[in-house]
Design a protein around this motif. Structure first.
Motif, PDB file in Angstrom:
ATOM      1  N   GLU A  22       1.295  -1.326   0.105  1.00  0.00           N
ATOM      2  CA  GLU A  22       0.174  -0.102   0.207  1.00  0.00           C
ATOM      3  C   GLU A  22       1.008   1.311   0.401  1.00  0.00           C
ATOM      4  N   ASP A  23       2.020   1.169   0.318  1.00  0.00           N
ATOM      5  CA  ASP A  23       2.745   2.156   0.557  1.00  0.00           C
ATOM      6  C   ASP A  23       3.038   3.145  -0.824  1.00  0.00           C
ATOM      7  N   GLY A  24       2.967   2.309  -2.012  1.00  0.00           N
ATOM      8  CA  GLY A  24       2.570   3.185  -3.254  1.00  0.00           C
ATOM      9  C   GLY A  24       2.030   3.799  -3.572  1.00  0.00           C
ATOM     10  N   LEU A  25       1.043   3.658  -2.663  1.00  0.00           N
ATOM     11  CA  LEU A  25      -0.401   5.158  -3.421  1.00  0.00           C
ATOM     12  C   LEU A  25      -0.114   5.920  -1.789  1.00  0.00           C
ATOM     13  N   THR A  26       0.880   6.967  -2.328  1.00  0.00           N
ATOM     14  CA  THR A  26       1.457   8.291  -1.661  1.00  0.00           C
ATOM     15  C   THR A  26       0.111   9.408  -1.652  1.00  0.00           C
ATOM     16  N   PRO A  27      -0.438   9.779  -1.009  1.00  0.00           N
ATOM     17  CA  PRO A  27      -1.430  11.569  -0.462  1.00  0.00           C
ATOM     18  C   PRO A  27      -1.313  12.013  -2.246  1.00  0.00           C
ATOM     19  N   GLU A  28      -0.087  11.954  -2.709  1.00  0.00           N
ATOM     20  CA  GLU A  28      -0.283  13.017  -3.226  1.00  0.00           C
ATOM     21  C   GLU A  28      -0.681  11.440  -5.306  1.00  0.00           C
ATOM     22  N   PHE A  55      -5.955   8.142  -8.291  1.00  0.00           N
ATOM     23  CA  PHE A  55      -6.033   7.060  -7.614  1.00  0.00           C
ATOM     24  C   PHE A  55      -7.604   6.413  -7.947  1.00  0.00           C
ATOM     25  N   PHE A  56      -8.155   7.679  -7.016  1.00  0.00           N
ATOM     26  CA  PHE A  56      -9.452   7.006  -6.428  1.00  0.00           C
ATOM     27  C   PHE A  56     -10.855   7.939  -7.598  1.00  0.00           C
ATOM     28  N   ASP A  57     -10.448   9.593  -8.566  1.00  0.00           N
ATOM     29  CA  ASP A  57     -10.521   9.105  -9.701  1.00  0.00           C
ATOM     30  C   ASP A  57     -11.055   8.455 -10.785  1.00  0.00           C
ATOM     31  N   GLY A  58      -9.899   7.628 -10.821  1.00  0.00           N
ATOM     32  CA  GLY A  58     -10.252   6.529 -11.833  1.00  0.00           C
ATOM     33  C   GLY A  58     -10.315   4.549 -11.667  1.00  0.00           C
ATOM     34  N   ASP A  77      -9.181  12.838   1.976  1.00  0.00           N
ATOM     35  CA  ASP A  77      -8.783  12.834   2.733  1.00  0.00           C
ATOM     36  C   ASP A  77      -8.914  12.153   3.811  1.00  0.00           C
ATOM     37  N   ALA A  78      -9.659  11.009   3.674  1.00  0.00           N
ATOM     38  CA  ALA A  78      -9.599  10.097   4.576  1.00  0.00           C
ATOM     39  C   ALA A  78      -9.101   9.328   4.506  1.00  0.00           C
ATOM     40  N   PHE A  79      -7.951   9.232   3.518  1.00  0.00           N
ATOM     41  CA  PHE A  79      -7.215   7.671   3.133  1.00  0.00           C
ATOM     42  C   PHE A  79      -6.101   8.614   3.565  1.00  0.00           C
ATOM     43  N   SER A  80      -5.991   9.614   2.898  1.00  0.00           N
ATOM     44  CA  SER A  80      -4.323  10.500   2.991  1.00  0.00           C
ATOM     45  C   SER A  80      -4.031  10.599   4.723  1.00  0.00           C
ATOM     46  N   SER A  81      -4.927  11.169   5.509  1.00  0.00           N
ATOM     47  CA  SER A  81      -5.076  10.806   7.163  1.00  0.00           C
ATOM     48  C   SER A  81      -5.010   9.349   7.516  1.00  0.00           C
ATOM     49  N   GLY A  82      -5.876   8.574   7.153  1.00  0.00           N
ATOM     50  CA  GLY A  82      -5.543   7.017   7.977  1.00  0.00           C
ATOM     51  C   GLY A  82      -4.924   6.003   6.819  1.00  0.00           C
ATOM     52  N   GLY A  83      -4.905   6.185   6.220  1.00  0.00           N
ATOM     53  CA  GLY A  83      -4.118   5.491   5.458  1.00  0.00           C
ATOM     54  C   GLY A  83      -5.010   3.966   4.869  1.00  0.00           C
ATOM     55  N   LEU A  84      -3.937   3.062   4.005  1.00  0.00           N
ATOM     56  CA  LEU A  84      -4.640   2.249   3.747  1.00  0.00           C
ATOM     57  C   LEU A  84      -4.707   0.561   4.225  1.00  0.00           C
TER      58      LEU A  84
END
Length: 323
Positions: A163-169, A174-177, A229-236
């Motif tokens: 999951e570390d590859g999905l950085t907040p940036e 990712f979610f839009d796609g 916002d949710a996944f930037s804060s809480g991670g995956l």
């Protein structure tokens, strides 16, 4: 005018703090989201249920959103996840509820009447059929390799740190796609190259992060920001830990009942390549009181892609069985 999602209440359930979003009054219907979603994924269902005279309750589940996120992988097994819902009932002083689940939430709600039969009035599966994981037997990893490949996304999730590859940036893109309406039809999927048919991790990531993702955009910019916002804060890590219990879950469920006694509703989506309608074949052998529907020309994210059609089927069934 934009309709606001309810503010959360916080309860204690099964040793964790859980964020719960409610609307309406009447017979309770608990809505359980999947991966990588949130209680917010039921934003089109909460008001419809409330307006129809039901008490709609959507938690951020363990590891998600504003709910607590334990560190250990073992904290996300099916026993913990179903016990969380019992704790939710207890905190809200409810004896029973109808449980409605999509994707991973569907896996959890189908186990509720088997592990906690005295707390369940009925079950609604959205895309996810009963016994989807149970049919994998005692070695789910081998089953996935046999039916898909060793590069299937579920096996990729077993790797620590994937999951570390999905950085907040990357999350907005990712979610839009990812949250797209019917990006591929079932006919196209069945004729696609092996990496697509096998739902390989690389294919899913490439599709989600494409410059021009396939399918109809399902999120407004405001809605997209809720997920970011949710996944930037809480991670995956917490959400992916659900997958890391595949083997443990098979051990927990081994020898438990498989036949469900309460009324059930199963809704499939015709173009869901992750959980196709065919995955529900044979469900009637395990549920005596079962109603099944297929929503045509719809992909995996049914609550957002075909909310009116989904809501109509759910409400019709609920009114006939629990009004």
């Amino acid at each position: 005018m934009k309709r606001e999602f309810p503010e959360p209440a916080f309860i204690r359930s099964n040793g964790i703090s859980m964020a719960v979003y409610e609307e309406g009054a009447g017979f309770p219907v608990i809505l359980c989201h999947g991966f990588p979603e949130l209680a917010f994924s039921w934003r089109h269902q909460l008001p419809a249920l409330a307006q129809a005279g039901f008490r709609a309750i959507a938690p951020d589940q363990r590891g998600y959103g504003l709910t607590e996120k334990p560190d250990a992988v073992c904290e996300y097994n099916i026993g913990k996840l179903t016990d969380d819902l019992v704790g939710l009932l207890d905190a809200l002083e409810l004896e029973k509820a109808v449980f409605c689940g999509h994707d991973w939430g569907g896996h959890v709600v189908w186990e509720m009447p088997l592990l906690h039969p005295d707390r369940v009035a009925g079950v609604i599966g959205v895309n996810t059929p009963h016994r989807y994981f149970r049919r994998m037997g005692s070695d789910p990893v081998a089953w996935i390799v046999q039916h898909f490949s060793d590069r299937n996304y579920r096996l990729a999730f077993l790797q620590e740190g994937v999951e570390d590859g999905l950085t907040p940036e990357l999350l907005p893109r990712f979610f839009d796609g990812l949250f797209r309406g019917r990006p591929i039809t079932m006919e196209q999927y069945l004729a696609a190259p092996p990496k697509v048919r096998n739902l390989e991790f690389e294919f899913i990531m490439e599709a989600a992060l494409a410059e021009e993702p396939a399918g109809r955009q399902l999120l407004t910019q405001e809605e997209l920001q809720v997920y970011v916002d949710a996944f930037s804060s809480g991670g995956l890590t917490g959400p992916i830990n659900w997958y890391r219990n595949l083997v443990t879950n098979s051990e927990i469920l081994a020898g438990t009942p498989e036949h469900i006694a309460v009324p059930c509703l199963m809704l499939s989506s015709g173009d869901d390549i992750f959980l196709p309608p065919s995955s529900a074949d044979g469900t009637e052998r395990y549920i005596a009181d079962l109603e099944m529907h297929v929503i045509r020309e719809c992909g995996h994210w049914t609550q957002a892609e075909k909310p009116s059609e989904l809501n109509a089927i759910i409400l019709d069934w609920l009114k006939r069985r629990f009004a």
